[in-house]
Design a protein around this motif. Structure first.
Motif, PDB file in Angstrom:
ATOM      1  N   THR A   1       0.865  -1.182   0.000  1.00 58.80           N
ATOM      2  CA  THR A   1       0.000   0.000   0.000  1.00 58.80           C
ATOM      3  C   THR A   1       0.905   1.238   0.000  1.00 58.80           C
ATOM      4  O   THR A   1       1.800   1.358  -0.823  1.00 58.80           O
ATOM      5  CB  THR A   1      -0.974  -0.034   1.192  1.00 58.80           C
TER       6      THR A   1
ATOM      7  N   ARG B   1      -2.896   6.774   4.760  1.00 59.42           N
ATOM      8  CA  ARG B   1      -3.270   7.408   6.035  1.00 59.42           C
ATOM      9  C   ARG B   1      -2.912   8.872   6.136  1.00 59.42           C
ATOM     10  O   ARG B   1      -3.554   9.615   6.870  1.00 59.42           O
ATOM     11  CB  ARG B   1      -2.599   6.665   7.186  1.00 59.42           C
TER      12      ARG B   1
ATOM     13  N   LYS C   1      -4.947   3.564  -2.355  1.00 62.41           N
ATOM     14  CA  LYS C   1      -4.137   2.919  -1.313  1.00 62.41           C
ATOM     15  C   LYS C   1      -4.927   2.801  -0.005  1.00 62.41           C
ATOM     16  O   LYS C   1      -4.760   1.826   0.736  1.00 62.41           O
ATOM     17  CB  LYS C   1      -2.830   3.686  -1.106  1.00 62.41           C
TER      18      LYS C   1
ATOM     19  N   GLU D   1      -5.710  -0.811   1.765  1.00 61.53           N
ATOM     20  CA  GLU D   1      -5.460  -1.113   3.183  1.00 61.53           C
ATOM     21  C   GLU D   1      -6.729  -1.699   3.825  1.00 61.53           C
ATOM     22  O   GLU D   1      -6.659  -2.658   4.601  1.00 61.53           O
ATOM     23  CB  GLU D   1      -5.012   0.156   3.902  1.00 61.53           C
TER      24      GLU D   1
ATOM     25  N   THR E   1      -7.191  -5.240   2.673  1.00 56.14           N
ATOM     26  CA  THR E   1      -6.284  -6.135   3.411  1.00 56.14           C
ATOM     27  C   THR E   1      -6.980  -6.664   4.668  1.00 56.14           C
ATOM     28  O   THR E   1      -6.989  -7.866   4.945  1.00 56.14           O
ATOM     29  CB  THR E   1      -4.998  -5.371   3.819  1.00 56.14           C
ATOM     30  N   ARG E   2      -7.583  -5.739   5.424  1.00 62.02           N
ATOM     31  CA  ARG E   2      -8.263  -6.155   6.663  1.00 62.02           C
ATOM     32  C   ARG E   2      -9.445  -7.062   6.350  1.00 62.02           C
ATOM     33  O   ARG E   2      -9.679  -8.070   7.014  1.00 62.02           O
ATOM     34  CB  ARG E   2      -8.721  -4.918   7.456  1.00 62.02           C
TER      35      ARG E   2
ATOM     36  N   ASN F   1      -1.767  -9.459   4.740  1.00 62.44           N
ATOM     37  CA  ASN F   1      -1.197  -8.270   5.373  1.00 62.44           C
ATOM     38  C   ASN F   1      -0.764  -7.273   4.308  1.00 62.44           C
ATOM     39  O   ASN F   1      -0.757  -7.595   3.115  1.00 62.44           O
ATOM     40  CB  ASN F   1       0.018  -8.657   6.230  1.00 62.44           C
ATOM     41  N   ALA F   2      -0.415  -6.075   4.765  1.00 59.11           N
ATOM     42  CA  ALA F   2       0.052  -5.041   3.832  1.00 59.11           C
ATOM     43  C   ALA F   2       1.347  -4.436   4.358  1.00 59.11           C
ATOM     44  O   ALA F   2       1.636  -4.484   5.561  1.00 59.11           O
ATOM     45  CB  ALA F   2      -1.002  -3.960   3.670  1.00 59.11           C
ATOM     46  N   ILE F   3       2.096  -3.868   3.444  1.00 60.61           N
ATOM     47  CA  ILE F   3       3.275  -3.064   3.801  1.00 60.61           C
ATOM     48  C   ILE F   3       3.044  -1.665   3.262  1.00 60.61           C
ATOM     49  O   ILE F   3       2.686  -1.502   2.082  1.00 60.61           O
ATOM     50  CB  ILE F   3       4.560  -3.636   3.178  1.00 60.61           C
ATOM     51  N   ALA F   4       3.215  -0.664   4.115  1.00 58.66           N
ATOM     52  CA  ALA F   4       3.050   0.731   3.688  1.00 58.66           C
ATOM     53  C   ALA F   4       4.424   1.398   3.625  1.00 58.66           C
ATOM     54  O   ALA F   4       4.976   1.781   4.663  1.00 58.66           O
ATOM     55  CB  ALA F   4       2.141   1.479   4.652  1.00 58.66           C
TER      56      ALA F   4
ATOM     57  N   THR G   1      -1.041  -3.566   8.670  1.00 62.88           N
ATOM     58  CA  THR G   1      -0.224  -2.827   7.706  1.00 62.88           C
ATOM     59  C   THR G   1       1.084  -2.485   8.400  1.00 62.88           C
ATOM     60  O   THR G   1       1.087  -1.793   9.422  1.00 62.88           O
ATOM     61  CB  THR G   1      -0.941  -1.549   7.240  1.00 62.88           C
TER      62      THR G   1
ATOM     63  N   THR H   1       4.247  -0.487   8.518  1.00 60.79           N
ATOM     64  CA  THR H   1       4.776   0.761   7.949  1.00 60.79           C
ATOM     65  C   THR H   1       6.303   0.732   7.930  1.00 60.79           C
ATOM     66  O   THR H   1       6.926   0.396   8.934  1.00 60.79           O
ATOM     67  CB  THR H   1       4.287   1.959   8.801  1.00 60.79           C
TER      68      THR H   1
END
Ligand SMILES: NC(=O)c1ccc[n+]([C@@H]2O[C@H](COP(=O)([O-])OP(=O)(O)OC[C@H]3O[C@@H](n4cnc5c(N)ncnc54)[C@H](OP(=O)(O)O)[C@@H]3O)[C@@H](O)[C@H]2O)c1
Length: 248
Positions: A138, A143, A156, A160, A163-164, A178-181, A237, A239
């Motif tokens: 993401t 955010r 994005k 996110e 993802t949830r 899961n996500a990576i921001a 997520t 970060t």
């Protein structure tokens, strides 16, 4: 006992962070399919990895056309899927007054709808894995916003939330989502910005580590989320931004 290599699909793997993620999985001994649109570039990266003794194959396909086919063809060629890391995405930094509804929809089509369609096709394969792992890339833009960037920011944020939603729906299948921001990383779209001294002054103030991230600094986060060590990590997520979004 040698570990059995896992079957991994990485999208957005022609360049930037997707490429570094694909390299990291291949160098960890996994069998990796690299997706992007530029076939010759993908083939060159795969040949280089194979030259190092690792398993990598190219799958050139446009995710805006048939994202399901990307998941299915990767699954066919690997004999199933254990891990999908979806890093491909587009950006359009036009202001709201210049970005009409059709342009907004077409960016969301690639960044969000294609993500859903790719995931929807991959999930039945991941459910058959002993430990399926789906990781979306993401952005901290999900955010905290930087104007102008309405379509990318919305896409994005949606990813996110997706993802949830998928993490909650599929957790019982021994499958994590899961996500990576990422924060600010030096890749092709922002290479010129990263070399601008005025932008560096901003970076010095806004990023506690006072520098841009390097694509190879994101890959370990994907390896972790896909690893057995992350077996109880689901729906988060992660970060990776040098502290940028932690700072007021
Ligand atoms: N760089 C940053 O600072 C930053 C910050 C936050 C989040 N992110 C996110 O991190 C991820 C990687 O970013 P990046 O900067 O490394 O990206 P990048 O260098 O712009 O690369 C984008 C990748 O996506 C692929 N792609 C784009 N549209 C596609 C399509 N329709 N079908 C198939 N592949 C497509 C491209 O493949 P082809 O070139 O072959 O078309 C390329 O491999 C993205 O999700 C991005 O939003 C990046």
């Amino acid at each position: 006992m040698t570990k059995e290599s896992r079957r991994v699909l990485v999208t957005g793997a022609t360049r930037g962070m997707g490429l570094e993620i694909a390299r990291a999985f291949a160098r960890a001994g996994e069998r990796v399919v690299l997706n992007g649109r530029e076939e010759a570039t993908l083939e060159a990266h795969c040949a280089a990895l194979r030259g190092e003794g690792f398993a990598a194959e190219a799958l050139a396909a446009d995710l805006s056309v048939d994202p399901e086919a990307v998941a299915l063809r990767a699954g066919e060629s690997l004999g199933g899927l254990d891990v999908v890391v979806h890093a491909a995405s587009l950006r359009d930094r036009r202001r709201t007054e210049e970005l009409d509804g059709a342009a907004f929809a077409s960016l969301l089509d690639v960044n969000l709808t294609a993500s859903y369609r790719l995931a929807r096709a991959a999930l039945p394969l991941l459910q058959r894995s002993q430990a399926g792992r789906l990781v979306f890339i993401t952005s901290i833009a999900a955010r905290i916003a930087r104007a102008p960037d309405p379509a990318y920011t919305a896409s994005k944020g949606g990813l996110e939330a997706l993802t949830r939603s998928l993490a909650v729906e599929f957790g019982a299948d021994n499958l994590t989502v899961n996500a990576i921001a990422p924060g600010w990383f030096v890749t092709d779209p922002n290479r010129a910005l990263s070399e601008d001294p005025q932008v560096q002054s901003f970076v010095n103030v806004r990023i506690p580590l006072k520098r841009w991230g390097r694509p190879e600094e994101l890959a370990p986060a994907a390896l972790f989320l896909a690893s057995p060590s992350a077996s109880f990590v689901n729906g988060i997520t992660l970060t990776v931004d040098g502290g940028m979004s932690a700072q007021m």
